[in-house]
Scaffold this motif. Structure first.
Motif, PDB file in Angstrom:
ATOM      1  N   UNK A   1      -2.832   6.315   4.366  1.00 29.53           N
ATOM      2  CA  UNK A   1      -3.658   4.956   4.348  1.00 29.53           C
ATOM      3  C   UNK A   1      -4.657   5.044   4.054  1.00 29.53           C
ATOM      4  N   UNK A   2      -5.665   6.000   4.004  1.00 32.92           N
ATOM      5  CA  UNK A   2      -6.599   6.432   3.084  1.00 32.92           C
ATOM      6  C   UNK A   2      -5.897   6.536   1.849  1.00 32.92           C
TER       7      UNK A   2
ATOM      8  N   UNK B   1      -4.359  -5.027   7.297  1.00 32.29           N
ATOM      9  CA  UNK B   1      -5.079  -3.821   8.123  1.00 32.29           C
ATOM     10  C   UNK B   1      -6.632  -3.726   8.055  1.00 32.29           C
ATOM     11  N   UNK B   2      -6.842  -4.017   6.669  1.00 33.66           N
ATOM     12  CA  UNK B   2      -8.184  -4.055   6.591  1.00 33.66           C
ATOM     13  C   UNK B   2      -9.337  -5.312   6.898  1.00 33.66           C
ATOM     14  N   UNK B   3      -8.867  -6.055   7.326  1.00 33.52           N
ATOM     15  CA  UNK B   3      -9.458  -7.230   8.558  1.00 33.52           C
ATOM     16  C   UNK B   3     -10.308  -6.114   9.626  1.00 33.52           C
TER      17      UNK B   3
ATOM     18  N   UNK C   1      -7.625   5.752  12.300  1.00 29.65           N
ATOM     19  CA  UNK C   1      -6.441   6.518  12.837  1.00 29.65           C
ATOM     20  C   UNK C   1      -5.831   5.693  13.533  1.00 29.65           C
ATOM     21  N   UNK C   2      -5.890   4.781  14.506  1.00 29.18           N
ATOM     22  CA  UNK C   2      -5.014   3.772  15.151  1.00 29.18           C
ATOM     23  C   UNK C   2      -5.181   2.996  14.296  1.00 29.18           C
ATOM     24  N   UNK C   3      -5.767   2.514  13.619  1.00 22.97           N
ATOM     25  CA  UNK C   3      -5.121   1.406  12.441  1.00 22.97           C
ATOM     26  C   UNK C   3      -3.775   2.025  11.455  1.00 22.97           C
ATOM     27  N   UNK C   4      -4.429   2.995  10.837  1.00 25.21           N
ATOM     28  CA  UNK C   4      -3.280   3.706  10.349  1.00 25.21           C
ATOM     29  C   UNK C   4      -1.741   3.444  10.865  1.00 25.21           C
ATOM     30  N   UNK C   5      -1.875   4.261  12.527  1.00 22.35           N
ATOM     31  CA  UNK C   5      -0.663   4.453  12.897  1.00 22.35           C
ATOM     32  C   UNK C   5      -0.172   3.052  13.361  1.00 22.35           C
ATOM     33  N   UNK C   6      -0.794   2.150  13.309  1.00 22.40           N
ATOM     34  CA  UNK C   6      -0.325   0.575  14.097  1.00 22.40           C
ATOM     35  C   UNK C   6       0.271   0.030  12.637  1.00 22.40           C
ATOM     36  N   UNK C   7       0.185   0.144  11.378  1.00 22.62           N
ATOM     37  CA  UNK C   7       0.966   0.307  10.465  1.00 22.62           C
ATOM     38  C   UNK C   7       1.883   1.058   9.964  1.00 22.62           C
TER      39      UNK C   7
ATOM     40  N   UNK D   1       6.219  -4.701  -8.503  1.00 21.09           N
ATOM     41  CA  UNK D   1       7.408  -4.582  -7.405  1.00 21.09           C
ATOM     42  C   UNK D   1       7.280  -4.741  -5.842  1.00 21.09           C
ATOM     43  N   UNK D   2       8.465  -5.121  -5.594  1.00 20.29           N
ATOM     44  CA  UNK D   2       8.244  -5.499  -4.623  1.00 20.29           C
ATOM     45  C   UNK D   2       7.693  -4.772  -3.401  1.00 20.29           C
ATOM     46  N   UNK D   3       7.589  -3.544  -3.018  1.00 18.66           N
ATOM     47  CA  UNK D   3       7.022  -2.088  -3.292  1.00 18.66           C
ATOM     48  C   UNK D   3       5.660  -2.659  -2.486  1.00 18.66           C
ATOM     49  N   UNK D   4       5.368  -2.452  -4.389  1.00 18.48           N
ATOM     50  CA  UNK D   4       3.751  -3.463  -4.387  1.00 18.48           C
ATOM     51  C   UNK D   4       2.778  -3.985  -3.880  1.00 18.48           C
ATOM     52  N   UNK D   5       3.849  -5.207  -3.553  1.00 17.22           N
ATOM     53  CA  UNK D   5       3.072  -6.025  -3.040  1.00 17.22           C
ATOM     54  C   UNK D   5       3.041  -6.317  -1.315  1.00 17.22           C
ATOM     55  N   UNK D   6       4.306  -5.880  -1.211  1.00 18.45           N
ATOM     56  CA  UNK D   6       4.348  -5.754   0.540  1.00 18.45           C
ATOM     57  C   UNK D   6       3.470  -4.418   1.093  1.00 18.45           C
ATOM     58  N   UNK D   7       2.560  -3.727   0.419  1.00 12.17           N
ATOM     59  CA  UNK D   7       2.039  -2.796   0.293  1.00 12.17           C
ATOM     60  C   UNK D   7       0.625  -2.694   0.364  1.00 12.17           C
ATOM     61  N   UNK D   8       0.136  -4.426  -0.276  1.00 11.28           N
ATOM     62  CA  UNK D   8      -0.962  -5.260  -0.936  1.00 11.28           C
ATOM     63  C   UNK D   8      -0.655  -5.970   0.591  1.00 11.28           C
ATOM     64  N   UNK D   9       0.298  -6.558   0.812  1.00 11.13           N
ATOM     65  CA  UNK D   9       0.018  -7.692   2.322  1.00 11.13           C
ATOM     66  C   UNK D   9      -0.241  -6.260   2.647  1.00 11.13           C
ATOM     67  N   UNK D  10       0.491  -5.076   3.838  1.00 13.16           N
ATOM     68  CA  UNK D  10      -0.018  -4.749   5.000  1.00 13.16           C
ATOM     69  C   UNK D  10      -1.169  -4.810   4.393  1.00 13.16           C
ATOM     70  N   UNK D  11      -1.799  -3.865   3.575  1.00  7.39           N
ATOM     71  CA  UNK D  11      -3.326  -3.406   3.480  1.00  7.39           C
ATOM     72  C   UNK D  11      -4.362  -4.281   3.900  1.00  7.39           C
TER      73      UNK D  11
END
Length: 322
Positions: free
Chosen positions: A298-299, A273-275, A285-291, A260-270
């Motif tokens: 986030x976890x 963020x993983x970098x 916490x800072x990383x989670x809030x930024x995204x 789904x677009x929602x799943x793809x969007x989540x993968x792109x964002x995470x």
């Protein structure tokens, strides 16, 4: 680990039009380890198909300092090529790689040297890292090669690297395995590198590898998603930006990616963020809030995508360098 401890003689095999940054990024690590630990026995040299200077993609020329017929036993041969590798064959270069592999040499590839290894048949059935510009070629022409989005990868006696600055990361990983994390950290400090990335870190263009499409609205929607990673749009807004309904966008994404677009969007964002997570420069916490996530959300989403909690992912990253 014992295999890496034997890899202290590196022979860089340069192809015409090789990428200078990838080459120098790897060599500089070896230069500094020789300066800091001269007793470790690291050596490096450069060979080419002839004794003539080899031109890099930037036009500069490098003179080989060793004879191709005299590569020392057990030396690691590191193939370095450039962007042309997926457009032109190099039978002489490829034949040499194949011969060295038969003789028992570890044969590595950095930048488009990975393409030359594939052309030599040395990557079939192996998981490899490749520059994102070479991914489409490898998947279409060498479909037995398991292309990953990683910065570098090791599979038996073959190691591959996406190129550019990732060559530094790969060589620092080898040094950490061989001589310890402190030596690798000292070298990184001299190269003014804040954090050493491990092989699980993905390239910035990883989503281009995983979500390839010729569908116009889907391609454009992906562009909108990538441009809004920190402050995400609703899927309805993404669909509206393309002048189609949310239901139509969802149907197109499922057809293209089985997601789904929602799943793809989540993968792109995470994936982005993983970098940050693996670099360990900022708190989770800072990383989670930024995204736009709460720490708990986030976890939970991070574990759903990568199969590991961000705290454990960061801890494993540190352990890999110790």
């Amino acid at each position: 680990m014992s295999e890496f401890q034997k890899m202290r003689n590196f022979v860089f095999f340069l192809d015409d039009g090789f990428t200078m940054q990838a080459f120098s990024s790897a060599v500089e690590v070896l230069r500094l380890v020789r300066k800091l630990r001269p007793d470790a026995g690291y050596n490096y040299s450069v060979v080419a198909l002839s004794d003539r200077p080899v031109a890099a993609s930037n036009g500069l020329q490098l003179i080989p300092d060793a004879r191709i017929e005299a590569v020392p036993p057990r030396a690691v041969v590191v193939a370095v090529s450039g962007a042309h590798a997926n457009q032109a064959k190099a039978p002489g270069f490829v034949a040499r790689l194949r011969d060295w592999a038969r003789r028992g040499h570890p044969v590595w590839g950095i930048s488009s040297g990975v393409v030359r290894l594939a052309q030599a048949g040395l990557l079939d059935g192996r998981r490899v890292a490749a520059h994102w510009e070479d991914v489409q070629y490898l998947r279409q022409i060498h479909d037995q090669v398991q292309v990953s989005a990683a910065l570098f990868a090791s599979d038996g006696r073959v190691a591959t690297c996406a190129g550019g600055g990732a060559a530094t990361d790969m060589m620092l990983w080898v040094i950490a395995r061989d001589l310890g994390a402190q030596v690798a950290d000292d070298i990184a400090a001299r190269l003014v590198i804040d954090a050493v990335r491990d092989g699980r870190t993905s390239q910035r263009r990883v989503s281009d590898m995983r979500f390839e499409t010729a569908n116009g609205p889907v391609y454009a929607a992906l562009g909108v998603m990538r441009a809004n990673l920190f402050t995400p749009l609703s899927i309805a807004q993404v669909a509206d930006s393309q002048g189609i309904s949310q239901r139509q966008l969802e149907r197109l994404f499922v057809q293209e990616f089985n997601r789904t677009p929602s799943r793809v969007y989540t993968e792109l964002r995470l994936e982005d963020a993983r970098l940050d997570v693996l670099s360990a420069r900022r708190s989770l916490t800072e990383i989670a809030m930024d995204y736009g996530y709460s720490p708990a959300t986030f976890a939970r989403n991070y574990q759903k995508i990568f199969g590991v909690l961000p705290s454990d992912d960061r801890r494993e990253s540190g352990a890999a360098m110790s």
